[in-house]
Design a protein around this motif. Structure first.
Motif, PDB file in Angstrom:
ATOM      1  N   PHE A  58       0.824  -1.202   0.000  1.00 22.99           N
ATOM      2  CA  PHE A  58       0.000   0.000   0.000  1.00 22.99           C
ATOM      3  C   PHE A  58       0.857   1.250   0.000  1.00 22.99           C
ATOM      4  O   PHE A  58       1.827   1.348   0.742  1.00 22.99           O
ATOM      5  N   ASN A  59       0.467   2.207  -0.829  1.00 24.69           N
ATOM      6  CA  ASN A  59       1.104   3.512  -0.883  1.00 24.69           C
ATOM      7  C   ASN A  59       0.524   4.352   0.258  1.00 24.69           C
ATOM      8  O   ASN A  59      -0.411   5.122   0.065  1.00 24.69           O
ATOM      9  N   GLY A  69      -9.319   6.585   4.116  1.00 26.23           N
ATOM     10  CA  GLY A  69      -9.145   6.237   5.523  1.00 26.23           C
ATOM     11  C   GLY A  69      -8.736   4.784   5.721  1.00 26.23           C
ATOM     12  O   GLY A  69      -9.312   4.073   6.550  1.00 26.23           O
ATOM     13  N   LEU A  70      -7.750   4.338   4.973  1.00 26.45           N
ATOM     14  CA  LEU A  70      -7.393   2.923   4.971  1.00 26.45           C
ATOM     15  C   LEU A  70      -6.478   2.485   6.109  1.00 26.45           C
ATOM     16  O   LEU A  70      -6.293   1.291   6.309  1.00 26.45           O
ATOM     17  N   LYS A  71      -5.935   3.421   6.863  1.00 25.22           N
ATOM     18  CA  LYS A  71      -4.966   3.068   7.899  1.00 25.22           C
ATOM     19  C   LYS A  71      -5.489   1.966   8.818  1.00 25.22           C
ATOM     20  O   LYS A  71      -4.800   0.964   9.047  1.00 25.22           O
ATOM     21  N   ASP A  72      -6.698   2.128   9.346  1.00 25.41           N
ATOM     22  CA  ASP A  72      -7.257   1.129  10.254  1.00 25.41           C
ATOM     23  C   ASP A  72      -7.817  -0.075   9.506  1.00 25.41           C
ATOM     24  O   ASP A  72      -7.713  -1.203   9.969  1.00 25.41           O
ATOM     25  N   LYS A  73      -8.392   0.171   8.335  1.00 29.19           N
ATOM     26  CA  LYS A  73      -8.979  -0.920   7.560  1.00 29.19           C
ATOM     27  C   LYS A  73      -7.921  -1.940   7.154  1.00 29.19           C
ATOM     28  O   LYS A  73      -8.160  -3.145   7.183  1.00 29.19           O
ATOM     29  N   VAL A  74      -6.740  -1.454   6.778  1.00 33.09           N
ATOM     30  CA  VAL A  74      -5.653  -2.344   6.350  1.00 33.09           C
ATOM     31  C   VAL A  74      -5.241  -3.279   7.487  1.00 33.09           C
ATOM     32  O   VAL A  74      -4.921  -4.439   7.262  1.00 33.09           O
ATOM     33  N   LYS A  75      -5.291  -2.776   8.720  1.00 32.08           N
ATOM     34  CA  LYS A  75      -4.883  -3.588   9.877  1.00 32.08           C
ATOM     35  C   LYS A  75      -5.838  -4.747  10.139  1.00 32.08           C
ATOM     36  O   LYS A  75      -5.423  -5.790  10.633  1.00 32.08           O
ATOM     37  N   LEU A  85      -8.952  -4.602  -2.737  1.00 31.66           N
ATOM     38  CA  LEU A  85      -8.832  -3.146  -2.589  1.00 31.66           C
ATOM     39  C   LEU A  85      -7.690  -2.598  -3.444  1.00 31.66           C
ATOM     40  O   LEU A  85      -7.863  -1.612  -4.180  1.00 31.66           O
ATOM     41  N   LEU A  86      -6.536  -3.230  -3.392  1.00 28.69           N
ATOM     42  CA  LEU A  86      -5.392  -2.785  -4.196  1.00 28.69           C
ATOM     43  C   LEU A  86      -5.720  -2.794  -5.684  1.00 28.69           C
ATOM     44  O   LEU A  86      -5.275  -1.927  -6.434  1.00 28.69           O
ATOM     45  N   ALA A  87      -6.495  -3.774  -6.108  1.00 27.60           N
ATOM     46  CA  ALA A  87      -6.817  -3.926  -7.536  1.00 27.60           C
ATOM     47  C   ALA A  87      -7.776  -2.852  -8.040  1.00 27.60           C
ATOM     48  O   ALA A  87      -7.939  -2.698  -9.249  1.00 27.60           O
ATOM     49  N   LEU A  92      -3.203   3.295  -5.227  1.00 18.50           N
ATOM     50  CA  LEU A  92      -3.131   2.730  -3.877  1.00 18.50           C
ATOM     51  C   LEU A  92      -1.888   1.859  -3.699  1.00 18.50           C
ATOM     52  O   LEU A  92      -1.511   1.530  -2.580  1.00 18.50           O
ATOM     53  N   ILE A  93      -1.262   1.498  -4.810  1.00 17.15           N
ATOM     54  CA  ILE A  93      -0.151   0.549  -4.782  1.00 17.15           C
ATOM     55  C   ILE A  93       1.179   1.289  -4.603  1.00 17.15           C
ATOM     56  O   ILE A  93       1.472   2.245  -5.321  1.00 17.15           O
TER      57      ILE A  93
END
Length: 118
Positions: A58-59, A69-75, A85-87, A92-93
């Protein structure tokens, strides 16, 4: 074997990586990551071959990452959810991504490129 170099031309880190490849006379196909992002299956393959945690793909400094707001979602998301999500958006990559079909590096640090590719 020719390499695939996923990059974003306006990214300074990507330009440094491209200069390194050019200086070391590597043959590669440059792919604009925003215009032609890797597919979900390509991302999964890159992830598995990289040996990295999927979160490293993730970039995290990108506007899109912050907007969503992906900081928490990624965890808390599964690998399948993260790959989906990346696709959805090449921005985002994390970039650049360099692969020869066997090895994969994400991001650019000259010493890591020296170790992996020189």
């Amino acid at each position: 074997m020719a390499m695939t170099f996923y990059w974003y031309p306006k990214c300074g880190t990507c330009r440094k990586a491209k200069n390194w490849l050019d200086d070391h006379q590597f043959a590669y196909e440059a792919v604009h990551i925003a215009d032609n992002p890797p597919s979900r299956s390509e991302l999964e393959d890159l992830y598995k071959k990289s040996g990295l945690d999927l979160k490293k793909f993730f970039n995290t400094s990108g506007m899109k990452y912050r907007e969503l707001g992906l900081k928490d979602k990624v965890k808390s998301s599964s690998d399948d959810e993260l790959l989906d999500l990346l696709a959805t958006d090449g921005m985002l990559i994390k970039r650049p991504i360099l692969t020869d079909g066997q090895k994969v590096t994400v991001g650019f640090k000259e010493e890591d490129f020296e170790k992996s590719w020189a």
